[in-house]
Design an enzyme around this catalytic site. Structure first.
Site, PDB file in Angstrom:
ATOM      1  N   ASP A 128       0.862  -1.174   0.000  1.00 37.36           N
ATOM      2  CA  ASP A 128       0.000   0.000   0.000  1.00 37.36           C
ATOM      3  C   ASP A 128       0.910   1.239   0.000  1.00 37.36           C
ATOM      4  O   ASP A 128       2.132   1.146   0.147  1.00 37.36           O
ATOM      5  CB  ASP A 128      -0.930  -0.027   1.218  1.00 37.36           C
TER       6      ASP A 128
ATOM      7  N   GLU B 276     -10.321   6.583   5.079  1.00 31.80           N
ATOM      8  CA  GLU B 276      -9.308   5.947   5.934  1.00 31.80           C
ATOM      9  C   GLU B 276      -9.345   6.482   7.363  1.00 31.80           C
ATOM     10  O   GLU B 276     -10.419   6.620   7.952  1.00 31.80           O
ATOM     11  CB  GLU B 276      -7.929   6.061   5.258  1.00 31.80           C
TER      12      GLU B 276
END
Length: 609
Positions: free
Chosen positions: A291, A497
């Site tokens: 990521d 997020e």
């Protein structure tokens, strides 16, 4: 002057078997060329030299990182093709693979169709719909020049306090497994004899998919983003791994590692899960990408001791590193680690083989540049109608009428005068949520689409007067007897997020107060636009006539009007249990203490109360 390799190379022969092409190309590559393939950089640091001198193998854009404001798909294609031409000018001419967070349509691009977020698609229970959305998304992504969508997210949601709740299809592994049909939409459906775990891309109208975030991202303690999933391996296998099996069976080409930890070990450093389980036991033959700055998070403070981070992650099984900015340092440290033997040449070759395999399977060597004939598909009528269908099917009716014998919905489209109010009634950005145009989302007319208010005005009769106020005024409420009914749209602002982590889950912007103030005076339908269940105060539940969970429906607000005015009935079922109070979280449907406000799978239709 760059000397090109002979055109008779096996790797340049589109008719040669993929594995033969991989083997041939790998045998010709220098260490810098191999490390370049393992490096993914952000588009803002991409340059001609990055491809010709550093042999960069992949580029991505962050959410909100755009060529310029409101850049259209053709502008994106111009940019990506310019990167590609630079890559093709390198010694071996290995094309880049360009990745983007196309998580509910090609959502970074102005004018693209924005579909409901995954939580809403989970409510549809319609795997074929999700596959069709994948196919439409693939066309719009390819039209913009990109080859790779960082989707689907197959997190199994255990706690709605998690800031990525809306990126999950739901709390049940079986439901999430059904929704992995997005992979077959994005990549195409592999033939029956296709080898399980081997990457597959059907053709130029398809993209490389990326199942994420391996593994347990939806199960962190207290729903903390990038947190720790405390679970036995048996629980991982029962709850969080099943969707990956379904994706591997569909030939998913790439997997993204999770920021989160499993029992205290960060996934980016977990060789057992990344290599022994995913690659060896489950037979995954595509490549594993980190990521964004996932390696930097392996040390405290973040980004320190980068050499250690690279060594740990690559040896754990990461094949491509989403650097994304300081690529020269990454390449230098990676080179030192290989030359010192701390990362073996075999590990490098394995990583590069996997990356090349996907590039060959995806047809990038034959068709490296954008097919401009796809541009008319972007935001086209068919795709918007598909998104509208998804919105209709995603709506969950939680309440319909105060009395059992008197359903409130469908609404009368020929009512004399109606009030439309609330923070979310006329805000396209709020309707789309996070990962739309930017990473965390925006407010207002951020792209092309239809708000709830637009849709209501389009749907009511010629003689119906629609009064709209974002916040209902005292004067309007004082003249309440003049209204047949009110539609109040409230909910969450966009987030993404960690910024979306929320331990309270109350309706923002005094949403409950707005609802109550209106519902005390006028018969009221509440439409809740949110990425997850939120606290529904007893007064809200008691005073409103009807309540609809609309999730984050995207650009096609007409789908909401289609259902509330009775053109279609409600079909959506809760993809996640709706809690009574945050103190009760996390809910476990299998526990004796399970006592939700509305259970998993709940959903009325217009004929039921």
């Amino acid at each position: 002057m760059v000397v090109k390799e002979e055109s008779s190379c096996v790797y340049k022969n589109g008719d040669a078997p993929v594995e033969a092409r991989v083997k041939d190309l790998l045998s010709r590559m220098t260490l810098p060329e191999k490390i370049g393939q393992m490096t993914q950089i952000e588009r803002r640091v991409a340059s001609h030299a990055a491809f010709t001198d550093f042999f960069i193998g992949s580029v991505l854009n962050a959410g909100g990182s755009v060529p310029f404001e409101d850049a259209k798909s053709s502008d994106w294609a111009d940019m990506i093709d310019s990167f590609q031409r630079s890559a093709l000018a390198s010694r071996l001419g290995i094309p880049i693979i360009y990745g983007t967070d196309a998580v509910h349509g090609n959502n970074n691009v102005y004018g693209a169709t924005v579909f409901p977020h995954n939580i809403g698609l989970g409510a549809t229970r319609d795997a074929d719909l999700v596959r069709r959305i994948g196919a439409a998304t693939a066309l719009e992504v390819r039209a913009s020049g990109a080859h790779w969508a960082f989707a689907p997210c197959v997190a199994v949601l255990r706690d709605p306090r998690w800031g990525r709740c809306y990126e999950s299809y739901g709390e049940d592994p079986g439901l999430v497994c059904e929704m992995t049909s997005l992979v077959s939409g994005l990549q195409g459906v592999p033939p029956e004899e296709h080898l399980n775990g081997y990457p597959f891309v059907a053709g130029r109208n398809n993209v490389v998919a990326c199942v994420k975030h391996f593994v347990g991202d939806g199960g962190t303690d207290k729903g903390i983003n990038e947190g720790n999933t405390i679970a036995s391996y048996e629980d991982l296998e029962k709850i969080h791994i099943p969707p990956y099996l379904k994706c591997l069976a569909q030939g998913v080409s790439t997997v993204m590692a999770s920021y989160s930890s499993w029992n205290g070990t960060r996934l980016h450093a977990d060789r057992f899960l990344l290599t022994e389980i995913l690659k060896e036991k489950l037979g995954f033959k595509g490549f594993l990408v980190s990521d964004w700055e996932g390696l930097d998070r392996l040390s405290e403070p973040q980004g320190s001791n980068y050499r250690y981070c690279i060594k740990t992650a690559v040896n754990a099984g990461i094949d491509m590193v989403m650097v994304p900015f300081k690529y020269e340092q990454f390449i230098q440290d990676m080179t030192d680690l290989v030359e010192s033997g701390e990362i073996s040449m075999a590990r490098v070759n394995d990583a590069v083989e996997r990356i090349l395999r996907v590039k060959f399977v995806a047809g990038l060597f034959e068709y490296p540049l954008t097919d401009r004939s796809l541009l008319p598909t972007v935001g086209c009528k068919e795709h918007r109608e598909l998104a509208q269908e998804a919105v209709r099917k995603s709506l969950v009716l939680l309440k319909n009428g105060k009395n059992a014998d008197k359903p409130f919905l469908p609404l009368d489209r020929n009512a004399k005068r109606i009030l439309v109010t609330g923070t979310h009634a006329d805000d396209l950005g709020y309707q789309c949520g996070g990962w739309t145009k930017t990473w965390f989302g925006l407010s207002g007319r951020i792209t092309i689409g239809t708000t709830l208010l637009d849709a209501i005005k389009e749907s009511v009769g010629d003689k119906t007067e629609v009064i709209y106020e974002k916040n209902p005024s005292k004067e309007t409420l004082a003249s309440s007897e003049g209204f047949s009914y009110a539609i109040v749209a409230v909910g969450e602002p966009p987030y993404a997020e960690t910024m979306g982590d929320n331990s309270e889950l109350i309706i923002p912007f005094n949403g409950s107060d707005i609802v109550t103030a209106v519902a005390e005076k006028i018969p009221t339908l509440v439409i809740l636009i949110s990425g997850r269940p939120v606290v529904l105060e007893p007064t809200v539940l008691e005073k409103t006539e009807a309540l609809v969970a609309a999730w984050l429906p995207g650009t096609e607000g007409q789908g909401m009007a289609d259902v509330i005015f009775g053109n279609y009935d409600f079909k959506g079922k809760l993809p996640v249990s709706w809690f009574k109070r945050v103190e009760h979280l996390p809910l476990d449907i299998h526990a004796n203490s399970y006592n939700p406000l509305f259970p998993f799978g709940f959903g009325l239709n217009s004929k039921s109360v």
